[in-house]
Design a protein around this motif. Structure first.
Motif, PDB file in Angstrom:
ATOM      1  N   ARG A 131      18.139  61.836  48.208  1.00 18.72           N
ATOM      2  CA  ARG A 131      18.398  60.652  48.509  1.00 18.72           C
ATOM      3  C   ARG A 131      17.998  59.520  48.849  1.00 18.72           C
ATOM      4  NH1 ARG A 131      22.036  57.472  52.113  1.00 18.72           N
ATOM      5  NH2 ARG A 131      21.410  58.680  53.405  1.00 18.72           N
ATOM      6  N   LEU A 132      17.144  58.396  47.788  1.00 16.33           N
ATOM      7  CA  LEU A 132      17.443  57.233  47.899  1.00 16.33           C
ATOM      8  C   LEU A 132      18.698  55.803  49.034  1.00 16.33           C
ATOM      9  CD1 LEU A 132      15.701  56.154  44.241  1.00 16.33           C
ATOM     10  CD2 LEU A 132      14.579  57.883  46.521  1.00 16.33           C
ATOM     11  N   ASP A 133      17.464  55.044  49.210  1.00 16.66           N
ATOM     12  CA  ASP A 133      18.496  54.720  50.470  1.00 16.66           C
ATOM     13  C   ASP A 133      18.662  53.010  49.637  1.00 16.66           C
ATOM     14  OD1 ASP A 133      19.240  52.546  52.245  1.00 16.66           O
ATOM     15  OD2 ASP A 133      19.221  54.284  54.120  1.00 16.66           O
ATOM     16  N   ARG A 134      19.674  53.413  49.141  1.00 12.26           N
ATOM     17  CA  ARG A 134      20.407  52.592  47.884  1.00 12.26           C
ATOM     18  C   ARG A 134      20.206  50.738  49.101  1.00 12.26           C
ATOM     19  NH1 ARG A 134      19.570  51.733  42.559  1.00 12.26           N
ATOM     20  NH2 ARG A 134      21.360  50.942  42.695  1.00 12.26           N
ATOM     21  N   GLY A 135      21.084  51.680  50.674  1.00 13.02           N
ATOM     22  CA  GLY A 135      21.262  49.868  50.917  1.00 13.02           C
ATOM     23  C   GLY A 135      20.167  49.301  51.205  1.00 13.02           C
ATOM     24  N   LEU A 136      19.071  49.921  51.847  1.00 10.64           N
ATOM     25  CA  LEU A 136      17.904  49.122  52.281  1.00 10.64           C
ATOM     26  C   LEU A 136      17.254  48.445  50.909  1.00 10.64           C
ATOM     27  CD1 LEU A 136      15.966  52.041  54.686  1.00 10.64           C
ATOM     28  CD2 LEU A 136      17.239  49.952  55.371  1.00 10.64           C
ATOM     29  N   ALA A 137      17.392  49.131  50.148  1.00 13.56           N
ATOM     30  CA  ALA A 137      16.795  48.644  48.696  1.00 13.56           C
ATOM     31  C   ALA A 137      16.985  47.175  48.391  1.00 13.56           C
ATOM     32  CB  ALA A 137      16.792  49.700  47.781  1.00 13.56           C
ATOM     33  N   GLN A 138      18.494  47.561  48.298  1.00 10.49           N
ATOM     34  CA  GLN A 138      19.262  46.125  47.758  1.00 10.49           C
ATOM     35  C   GLN A 138      18.621  45.208  49.339  1.00 10.49           C
ATOM     36  OE1 GLN A 138      21.412  45.039  45.560  1.00 10.49           O
ATOM     37  NE2 GLN A 138      21.792  47.075  44.471  1.00 10.49           N
ATOM     38  N   ALA A 139      19.167  45.826  50.321  1.00 10.41           N
ATOM     39  CA  ALA A 139      17.958  44.350  51.854  1.00 10.41           C
ATOM     40  C   ALA A 139      16.696  44.015  51.748  1.00 10.41           C
ATOM     41  CB  ALA A 139      18.550  45.168  52.934  1.00 10.41           C
ATOM     42  N   LEU A 140      16.250  44.436  50.892  1.00 12.05           N
ATOM     43  CA  LEU A 140      14.418  44.616  50.615  1.00 12.05           C
ATOM     44  C   LEU A 140      14.188  43.450  49.453  1.00 12.05           C
ATOM     45  CD1 LEU A 140      11.864  45.053  52.005  1.00 12.05           C
ATOM     46  CD2 LEU A 140      11.900  47.201  50.214  1.00 12.05           C
ATOM     47  N   SER A 141      15.676  43.829  48.272  1.00  8.56           N
ATOM     48  CA  SER A 141      15.917  42.663  47.218  1.00  8.56           C
ATOM     49  C   SER A 141      16.054  41.294  47.505  1.00  8.56           C
ATOM     50  CB  SER A 141      16.506  43.196  46.275  1.00  8.56           C
ATOM     51  OG  SER A 141      17.369  43.178  46.178  1.00  8.56           O
ATOM     52  N   ARG A 142      16.924  40.810  48.535  1.00  3.17           N
ATOM     53  CA  ARG A 142      16.873  39.768  49.308  1.00  3.17           C
ATOM     54  C   ARG A 142      16.206  39.090  49.666  1.00  3.17           C
ATOM     55  NH1 ARG A 142      22.531  42.886  49.575  1.00  3.17           N
ATOM     56  NH2 ARG A 142      21.709  43.152  52.154  1.00  3.17           N
ATOM     57  N   ARG A 143      15.484  39.984  50.712  1.00  4.52           N
ATOM     58  CA  ARG A 143      14.062  39.240  51.537  1.00  4.52           C
ATOM     59  C   ARG A 143      13.116  38.530  50.625  1.00  4.52           C
ATOM     60  NH1 ARG A 143      15.466  39.423  56.312  1.00  4.52           N
ATOM     61  NH2 ARG A 143      17.111  41.269  56.760  1.00  4.52           N
ATOM     62  N   ASP A 144      12.799  38.833  48.898  1.00  4.28           N
ATOM     63  CA  ASP A 144      11.746  37.780  48.571  1.00  4.28           C
ATOM     64  C   ASP A 144      12.086  37.784  46.762  1.00  4.28           C
ATOM     65  OD1 ASP A 144       9.695  37.486  46.982  1.00  4.28           O
ATOM     66  OD2 ASP A 144       7.971  37.650  49.373  1.00  4.28           O
ATOM     67  N   ARG A 145      11.790  37.530  46.252  1.00  3.55           N
ATOM     68  CA  ARG A 145      12.270  36.945  44.853  1.00  3.55           C
ATOM     69  C   ARG A 145      11.845  38.032  44.004  1.00  3.55           C
ATOM     70  NH1 ARG A 145      12.941  31.478  42.149  1.00  3.55           N
ATOM     71  NH2 ARG A 145      13.664  32.807  40.746  1.00  3.55           N
ATOM     72  N   SER A 146      10.220  38.283  44.648  1.00  2.00           N
ATOM     73  CA  SER A 146       9.500  39.327  43.784  1.00  2.00           C
ATOM     74  C   SER A 146       9.472  40.435  43.793  1.00  2.00           C
ATOM     75  CB  SER A 146       7.414  38.667  44.306  1.00  2.00           C
ATOM     76  OG  SER A 146       7.487  39.479  46.051  1.00  2.00           O
ATOM     77  N   PHE A 147      10.551  40.961  44.758  1.00  2.00           N
ATOM     78  CA  PHE A 147      11.026  42.222  45.603  1.00  2.00           C
ATOM     79  C   PHE A 147      12.215  41.910  44.681  1.00  2.00           C
ATOM     80  CE2 PHE A 147       9.722  41.902  50.049  1.00  2.00           C
ATOM     81  CZ  PHE A 147       7.982  41.728  50.010  1.00  2.00           C
ATOM     82  N   ARG A 148      11.527  43.717  43.200  1.00  2.00           N
ATOM     83  CA  ARG A 148      13.057  43.607  42.547  1.00  2.00           C
ATOM     84  C   ARG A 148      13.237  44.686  41.995  1.00  2.00           C
ATOM     85  NH1 ARG A 148       8.645  41.256  39.793  1.00  2.00           N
ATOM     86  NH2 ARG A 148       8.140  42.026  37.839  1.00  2.00           N
ATOM     87  N   PHE A 149      14.227  45.558  41.208  1.00  3.44           N
ATOM     88  CA  PHE A 149      14.499  47.161  40.571  1.00  3.44           C
ATOM     89  C   PHE A 149      13.247  46.609  39.777  1.00  3.44           C
ATOM     90  CE2 PHE A 149      17.675  46.706  43.900  1.00  3.44           C
ATOM     91  CZ  PHE A 149      17.533  47.830  44.260  1.00  3.44           C
ATOM     92  N   LEU A 150      12.555  47.481  39.354  1.00  9.00           N
ATOM     93  CA  LEU A 150      11.514  48.159  38.220  1.00  9.00           C
ATOM     94  C   LEU A 150      11.652  49.011  37.790  1.00  9.00           C
ATOM     95  CD1 LEU A 150      10.238  45.263  35.924  1.00  9.00           C
ATOM     96  CD2 LEU A 150       9.333  45.554  37.183  1.00  9.00           C
TER      97      LEU A 150
END
Length: 500
Positions: A131-150
């Motif tokens: 299982r991937l931790d979607r909550g942590l991924a979303q939290a990380l994406s909000r920390r820096d614009r260069s951290f994005r789903f790709l």
């Protein structure tokens, strides 16, 4: 020629960036990142893969304690080249518990700036889904614009995928946060390290950097380059590592991943690095003229438990499960029933046990005595299976597989007493004065030889500390004074209980 290669590389990267932008589409609610390199980098068949990973892990000696492990550095070539090296890292965490594993690797297929998050819910290998931790991924994406789903950055990327079967065979249940780095600048690494420390606060997390070392140099040149990288890693110097890479003093395809993990680990209080193994591809390819370097390392800090004042009661609390009387009674019953079923039907019993106390990973030895004399004793120091399963398997092995005794017969079983020793973690002994007879068991290791004696053995024979050490050496097939001559000494405590 080098300039031509660089122009071609940048042209390829430009196309990759465009491709990545065009293909980055949201994933469905139950989307799965499916295996991309199964059958190429590692076996595609579930049983073959599990057997191969387990074999690699078993070939690694028991790890010496190094405190709380917060991060690993692992290679990512095909298993035939780097699997044995990677196993040295994963053996360190076998049986440990982590809520989330953050896996960071370089992009080999798509060029982009920043860090790519995986827009899926599960990551699949032939061993199953994680299982991937979607909550942590979303939290990380909000920390820096260069951290994005790709998604395209993850679709064919092998640097992360090859790590996951090792995790599936060494850890219990965990969630995963996979990250692919496009740009590996110091600014990106620092930003990512800070963000990870912030979103992981309060969680039991493991960071893993996936990277090979130098590429396609003669073996001797590769070793010199890799020694520079290893020294920076040993010093926990992420920024220094990147500077050395930029100066062409060393090479790592995942330099950014390693630097990020070093920086984040330091922010988390890490203060030690253990270089576990190093090799290059010539060991398999038999061509020393052009090799790739592989490294396994663990990063740790002082265990919170080790910060407590030592003493007999503290040692006991740290090392034992503190099993309830009912759990002890149940384990003794399971051991006897397992032996009986095997002797009657040659079947290995697999009971259904729901008790959380018995489901916890546990290391144990099962000792059989007959008329007060030893009749068999088999166990494991690795808590890599549920405690009840360890006891069942060790009970059967003690009855029929201890090479010192003939297999137990069914007619003998009623006259056999069963004793179970549930082991705490192995702790490296730096000074013999640390050993307390009556509390500690000992394991002595030198080369391929090892010998273990349970705590109750020294008490039973009235040995003092020196006698206990000498007898442990003899058990390993070593001279009695090997403990003074460089043999590694480990101690452990155990919760011992037996049938009346």
């Amino acid at each position: 020629m080098k300039a031509v290669r660089m122009r071609l590389l940048w042209a390829w990267m430009g196309m990759g960036l465009l491709l990545g932008t065009l293909l980055a589409t949201p994933a469905g609610a139950n989307s799965v990142r499916r295996p991309a390199v199964a059958g190429f980098f590692y076996p595609a068949a579930k049983e073959e893969l599990a057997s191969l990973v387990d074999r690699y892990l078993e070939q690694v000696p028991p790890p010496a304690p190094m405190g709380e492990i917060v991060a690993l550095i692992c290679p990512h070539a095909g298993y035939q080249y780097s699997g044995k090296v990677a196993a040295h890292a994963y053996r360190q965490i076998r049986g440990r518990n982590y809520q989330v594993v953050v896996l960071i690797g370089p992009s080999h297929t798509v060029a982009f700036e920043g860090v790519a998050l995986c827009d899926a819910n599960y990551y699949q290998t032939p061993l199953g889904k994680v299982r991937l931790d979607r909550g942590l991924a979303q939290a990380l994406s909000r920390r820096d614009r260069s951290f994005r789903f790709l998604p395209p950055a993850h679709e064919k990327e092998h640097s992360l995928e090859v790590q996951i079967p090792f995790l599936q065979r060494t850890l219990g249940e965990f969630s995963l946060l996979p990250l692919v780095m496009g740009s590996q600048s110091l600014a990106t690494c620092q930003s990512l390290a800070r963000a990870l420390v912030e979103i992981l606060r309060g969680k039991k997390a493991l960071l893993i950097a996936s990277s090979d070392l130098s590429h396609y140099h003669p073996s001797e040149v590769a070793k010199r380059l890799d020694e520079v990288a290893i020294e920076a890693i040993r010093s926990l110097d992420g920024a220094g590592l990147l500077r050395k890479v930029e100066a062409s003093a060393c090479e790592l395809c995942g330099a950014g991943a390693v630097a990020t993990v070093l920086l984040a680990a330091r922010l988390q209080g890490a203060d030690r690095v253990k270089i576990l193994d190093y090799a290059d591809s010539s060991a398999v390819a038999k061509d020393p003229s052009s090799v790739v370097g592989y490294l396994a390392a663990a990063i740790g800090k002082e265990d919170k438990e080790d910060q407590k004042e030592s003493g007999s009661s503290g040692e006991k609390k740290r090392g034992q499960h503190d099993l309830s009387p009912e759990a002890k009674r149940k384990l003794l019953q399971l051991a006897r029933q397992a032996i009986r079923l095997f002797l009657e039907k040659k079947e290995v019993w697999d009971p259904l046990i729901a008790d959380p106390e018995l489901q916890r990973p546990g290391a144990a030895f099962v000792t059989l005595t007959q008329g007060g004399e030893l009749r068999g004793c088999i166990g494991t120091t690795e808590p890599n299976r549920p405690l009840y399963r360890t006891v069942v398997d060790c009970a059967i092995a003690a009855a029929v597989s201890d090479p010192r005794f003939p297999p137990l017969s069914l007619s003998e079983l009623e006259g056999v007493r069963i004793e179970i020793s549930v082991l705490g973690p192995l702790r490296r002994v730096r000074d013999a004065s640390e050993i307390q007879v009556g509390r500690d068991g000992l394991m002595i290791c030198q080369g391929e030889r090892r010998g273990l004696l349970l705590p109750q053995v020294a008490s039973r024979y009235g040995w003092d500390r020196i006698s206990f050490l000498e007898q442990s050496c003899r058990k390993a097939g070593l001279p009695a004074d090997a403990w003074r001559q460089g043999a590694r000494i480990y101690r452990f405590v155990a919760e011992v209980f037996g049938e009346e």
